[in-house]
Design a protein around this motif. Structure first.
Motif, short mmCIF file in Angstrom:
data_model
loop_
_atom_site.label_atom_id
_atom_site.label_comp_id
_atom_site.label_asym_id
_atom_site.label_seq_id
_atom_site.Cartn_x
_atom_site.Cartn_y
_atom_site.Cartn_z
N THR A 40 0.73 -1.68 -0.16
CA THR A 40 -0.12 0.38 0.02
C THR A 40 0.71 1.60 0.28
O THR A 40 1.98 1.25 0.28
CB THR A 40 -0.91 0.02 1.24
OG1 THR A 40 -0.03 0.04 2.34
CG2 THR A 40 -1.49 -1.21 1.65
N THR A 41 0.00 2.28 -0.49
CA THR A 41 1.38 3.81 -0.62
C THR A 41 1.19 3.78 1.62
O THR A 41 0.26 2.86 2.10
CB THR A 41 0.24 4.39 -0.92
OG1 THR A 41 -0.85 5.03 0.18
CG2 THR A 41 -0.08 4.54 -1.71
N ALA A 42 2.01 4.77 1.82
CA ALA A 42 2.02 4.97 3.16
C ALA A 42 0.09 5.61 3.57
O ALA A 42 -0.05 5.47 5.21
CB ALA A 42 2.51 6.33 3.56
N GLN A 43 0.04 5.62 2.45
CA GLN A 43 -1.93 6.00 3.19
C GLN A 43 -2.92 5.33 3.86
O GLN A 43 -4.05 5.35 3.56
CB GLN A 43 -2.54 6.83 2.12
CG GLN A 43 -2.02 7.82 2.15
CD GLN A 43 -1.97 9.23 3.20
OE1 GLN A 43 -2.19 9.22 4.06
NE2 GLN A 43 -0.94 9.86 3.27
N VAL A 47 -2.02 -0.54 -3.81
CA VAL A 47 -0.86 -0.43 -5.39
C VAL A 47 -0.81 -1.70 -6.26
O VAL A 47 -1.11 -3.30 -5.51
CB VAL A 47 0.41 -0.47 -4.84
CG1 VAL A 47 1.26 -0.09 -6.13
CG2 VAL A 47 0.82 1.05 -3.70
N ASN A 50 4.07 -2.18 -9.27
CA ASN A 50 4.85 -1.71 -8.31
C ASN A 50 6.25 -1.60 -8.75
O ASN A 50 7.61 -1.25 -8.53
CB ASN A 50 5.44 -2.08 -6.62
CG ASN A 50 6.40 -1.67 -6.03
OD1 ASN A 50 6.45 -0.24 -6.69
ND2 ASN A 50 7.08 -1.89 -5.42
N SER A 53 5.77 3.25 -13.29
CA SER A 53 5.38 4.61 -13.18
C SER A 53 3.80 5.14 -14.56
O SER A 53 3.88 4.29 -15.47
CB SER A 53 6.16 6.05 -13.37
OG SER A 53 6.66 6.08 -14.54
N ASP A 66 0.49 10.20 -11.28
CA ASP A 66 0.88 9.15 -10.10
C ASP A 66 1.31 9.64 -8.91
O ASP A 66 2.53 9.91 -8.69
CB ASP A 66 2.38 8.56 -11.06
CG ASP A 66 2.37 7.54 -10.72
OD1 ASP A 66 1.55 7.19 -10.14
OD2 ASP A 66 3.29 7.65 -11.02
N ILE A 68 1.25 7.25 -6.27
CA ILE A 68 1.78 6.53 -5.61
C ILE A 68 3.40 6.77 -6.81
O ILE A 68 4.34 6.57 -4.96
CB ILE A 68 1.69 5.38 -6.08
CG1 ILE A 68 0.02 5.18 -6.40
CG2 ILE A 68 2.21 4.07 -5.81
CD1 ILE A 68 -0.20 4.16 -6.82
N GLU A 71 4.74 10.14 -3.88
CA GLU A 71 5.27 9.59 -2.48
C GLU A 71 6.32 8.58 -2.38
O GLU A 71 7.10 8.59 -1.52
CB GLU A 71 4.07 8.96 -1.69
CG GLU A 71 3.86 8.50 -0.78
CD GLU A 71 3.39 7.62 -0.37
OE1 GLU A 71 1.87 7.78 0.46
OE2 GLU A 71 3.20 6.50 -0.38
N LYS A 72 6.51 7.68 -3.40
CA LYS A 72 7.81 6.95 -3.47
C LYS A 72 8.62 7.46 -3.31
O LYS A 72 10.02 7.45 -2.86
CB LYS A 72 6.91 5.54 -4.38
CG LYS A 72 8.46 4.51 -3.94
CD LYS A 72 8.85 3.22 -4.92
CE LYS A 72 9.35 2.42 -5.16
NZ LYS A 72 9.23 1.28 -5.95
N HIS A 75 9.98 9.95 -0.29
CA HIS A 75 9.99 9.08 0.90
C HIS A 75 11.73 9.23 0.55
O HIS A 75 12.54 8.93 1.64
CB HIS A 75 9.22 8.18 1.38
CG HIS A 75 9.09 7.67 2.30
ND1 HIS A 75 10.47 6.63 2.70
CD2 HIS A 75 8.73 7.52 4.13
CE1 HIS A 75 10.34 7.40 4.15
NE2 HIS A 75 9.27 7.60 4.72
#
Ligand code: HDD
Length: 701
Positions: A40-43, A47, A50, A53, A66, A68, A71-72, A75
């Motif tokens: 999953t995403t941090a939320q 997903v 993976n 994109s 995008d 996802i 965020e990736k 981070h």
């Protein structure tokens, strides 16, 4: 338009479905049969891809939409935090401390009075000068920091593996560190003291000499983090129930004994294995060979301290244990490698100000400055005041206070009143009040001579204790100190710094200075008279590694070189004897897979160029004549034996090795070279370094 499928997930070994695994937020997550969580995403949004994109069309630009991808990457971009300004490179482990002798007569600290309690600990060992990515084996002091998670809060003993420090007053710490670290204009050398700014500072700041001499001795080259001593260095206080204080110095004694490398070996290990100490600690713990240290205390009174010929508040001085014996009171065992390096070893925040009831600080001006520095640096390094809530830093006893808010607040305090005193708190609210059993500072008498920037009189004696240290060493250890000074000074470009350093060294010992000058091929410079002439203290044999060396194979490593057709019975006999004596044995070959005389092809532990003899305490070789003849042409094999011999290691060498490889390497066997059939002789020889060999190989200055 044809759509390309994401690449197939590579075959994965099925993982054991253990306890329900948790996502980063601590919530139980859905687990598939193969043991994987749903990505999953941090939320928490699942997903579906993976690998790729989101693109406007097959060969078109990537879309900002995008979330996802964004965020990736975001981070990832924020993964690093500032490294420690000193002690950046370190390795840590979990364990416990078990008290076996109560100090109830001296202290109320339950850590030191309750013999039945196992106190959890986290220990981190570090080098000082290098960055987080530097090697494990420079010549350096090692940090030895232990966090005790006691029932009365966290107590941190943030020490080193030398009993003395380089400066007397925290005011000088930034100067010391700036002089030691890489030079600011050129950004080298990394993790090394052999350069101008360090020796400039040492020779202008004579208080540094005692610790510098320790660093120049083989103490600066530990064989393993499992084989270093640890010291709290400062004088602390133990405080009893009546508020009476006894001074205390803390010592850690490794069960495996203290052992060091020699310089050439230590340097070459940097090439063989950057992570030598970290790997050694990791492998030992993973193998269940848990490293252990006894905790010792030196206890003394104010009256005794007044009689010492040095100041017990001066961190550049040690108290010889012949003067105040070390009493062993308990044992620390490290039995668990961290699950995650960053979360634990990197984020752990040690602080000498983490102090518990029944122990207290002394007025050592170095310690007093440290009480400020650690929290300050951690606020920057860990990003705000709530780093104490990180699992590795949080106490394991109940805790409560009215501290609130701040970046990354993880707890959710309850209730209306976040202040004290208050009359609004309800049961279940996060509120607290003080207790009579809480920490109380020892009521030391105040001085009457007023506020001053000053050092106490005896602090000016900078040379008595370096002299005592020098006089406590064996001839071999002294020769190594001289070689180290010659090496370091040979790297100093400014001649006036070299001259000043040798001139200063005359205050420690005339012969030492003369030998260093001779080693550099320069005349002995005039002595620089010290602020206070040194006195001759009695030598302290306890300070020598060699006088106290433990003859053992426990915790040591043996490498046996084998090849096609090696006699399997002989290999096994050698291995068995070494393992029985406690050693870890590895088989190495010219190739990773070989068939020994039983015809079975097996995978070895390493290849000779990737696992050189540097990483072993003693080596053996069992080769057929033909193989030995062939291998005598391989430089990695020649280096394997040349280094083992040069580093004074015992060698169990078969006939082929002697006839061909030794000949190519120019090795003349001595008493430390035995036949592989003589397993008992090999085990006995492997327990010690072959010191008698050293003068036959190089001129000792
Ligand atoms: Fe320090 C880290 C040991 C004096 C300022 N120190 C640090 C660590 C150890 C020591 C082992 C690493 C802890 C860990 O693994 O995270 N330091 C010592 C010893 C000292 C000493 C044994 C003298 C007896 N230190 C000292 C002084 C100051 C500092 C005098 C500043 C006035 N030390 C720090 C620091 C560090 C640190 C800058 C860097 C990272 C950190 O604290 O958390 O605050």
């Amino acid at each position: 338009m044809a759509t390309r499928k994401p690449p197939a997930r590579p075959e994965q070994k099925p993982r054991k479905a253990d306890a329900p695994r948790r996502g980063n937020g601590g919530e139980p997550r859905q687990q598939a049969e193969d043991g994987y969580d749903t990505l999953t995403t941090a939320q928490g949004i699942p997903v579906s891809d993976n690998q790729n994109s989101l693109r406007a069309f097959e060969r078109g630009p990537t879309l900002l939409e995008d979330f996802i991808l964004r965020e990736k990457i975001t981070h990832f971009d924020h993964e690093r935090i500032p490294e420690r300004v000193v002690h950046a490179r370190g390795s840590g482990a979990h364990g416990y401390f078990q008290l076996n002798k109560s100090l109830a007569k001296y202290t109320t600290a339950r850590l030191f009075t309750e013999t039945k309690v196992r106190t959890p600990v986290f220990a981190r060992f570090s080098t000082v000068a290098g960055g987080a990515g530097s090697v494990d084996t420079p010549r350096d002091v090692r940090g030895f920091a232990v966090k005790f998670y006691t029932q009365e809060g966290n107590f941190d003993l943030v020490g080193n593996d030398f009993p003395v420090f380089a400066i007397q007053d925290a005011m000088k710490f930034p100067d010391l560190v700036h002089a030691l670290k890489m030079e600011p204009d050129r950004a080298f050398p990394q993790a090394a003291s052999a350069h101008d700014t360090f020796w400039d500072f040492v020779s202008l700041t004579p208080e540094t000499w005692h610790m510098t001499l320790w660093a120049m001795s083989d103490r600066g080259l530990p064989r393993s983090l499992r084989m270093i001593e640890g010291f709290g260095i400062h004088t602390f206080r133990l405080v009893d129930k009546n508020g009476r204080s006894t001074f205390v110095k803390f010592h850690w004694r490794p069960h495996l004994g203290v052992q060091s490398h020699i310089w050439d070996e230590h340097m070459k290990i940097q090439h063989a294995d950057n992570d030598f100490h970290r790997r050694d600690l990791f492998e030992a713990i993973q193998a269940g060979d848990f490293p252990a240290w006894d905790l010792g205390v030196q206890l003394f009174t104010e009256e005794q301290a007044a009689e010492f010929p040095f100041d017990h508040l001066d961190a550049t001085k040690l108290i010889p244990e012949e003067l105040v014996p070390v009493q062993l009171i308990g044992t620390m065992v490290l039995d668990r490698w961290p699950d995650n390096f960053f979360a634990e070893t990197e984020q752990v925040a040690f602080c000498p100000a983490n102090m518990i009831p029944g122990i207290d600080f002394s007025d050592d001006p170095l310690l007093q400055g440290r009480l400020f520095s650690y929290l300050d640096t951690q606020l920057l390094r860990l990003g705000g005041p709530n780093f104490t809530q990180l699992p590795i830093n949080a106490p394991k006893c109940p805790f409560a206070n009215h501290q609130r808010d701040g970046h990354m607040q993880i707890t959710t305090p309850k209730g209306r009143a976040a202040y004290d005193p208050n009359s609004l708190s309800q049961p279940g609210d996060t509120t607290a009040r003080e207790t009579a059993a809480g920490f109380r500072s020892f009521r030391a008498a105040a001085g009457e001579d007023g506020k001053q920037r000053i050092r106490a009189e005896l602090f000016a004696d900078h040379f008595s204790q370096p002299r005592m240290f020098w006089n406590s060493l064996t001839d071999i250890e002294r020769a190594h100190v001289v070689s180290a000074l010659v090496f370091e000074l040979s790297k100093v470009e400014n001649e006036h710094i070299v001259v000043r350093t040798v001139a200063q060294a005359r205050n420690i010992d005339e012969a030492l200075a003369k030998r260093v000058a001779d080693g550099l091929g320069m005349p002995l410079p005039a002595r620089i008279p010290p602020a206070r002439e040194p006195i001759d203290m009695l030598p302290s044999p306890a300070l020598s590694i060699l006088r106290n060396a433990k003859e053992t194979l426990q915790g040591r490593a043996i490498g046996i070189l084998v090849s096609e057709g090696s006699d399997v019975a002989q290999v096994n006999a050698l291995r068995k004897a070494a393992e029985k004596a406690g050693a870890q044995v590895k088989l190495i070959g010219p190739k990773l897979h070989v068939a020994l005389s039983d015809g079975k092809r097996r995978r070895l532990d390493g290849k000779v160029d990737g696992m050189p003899s540097l990483v072993f305490d003693a080596v053996g070789s069992v080769l057929s004549l033909d193989e030995a003849r062939k291998l005598a042409k391989e430089s990695a094999v020649i280096d394997f034996f040349r280094d083992a011999f040069g580093h004074l290691k015992a060698i169990a060498a078969c006939g082929g090795t002697r006839a061909h490889i030794f000949k190519a390497a120019g090795i003349k066997p001595d008493a430390g070279v035995v036949e592989p059939e003589d397993t008992a002789g090999f085990v006995a020889a492997a327990k010690v370094r072959q010191w008698a060999r050293e003068p036959t190989l190089r001129t000792l200055p």
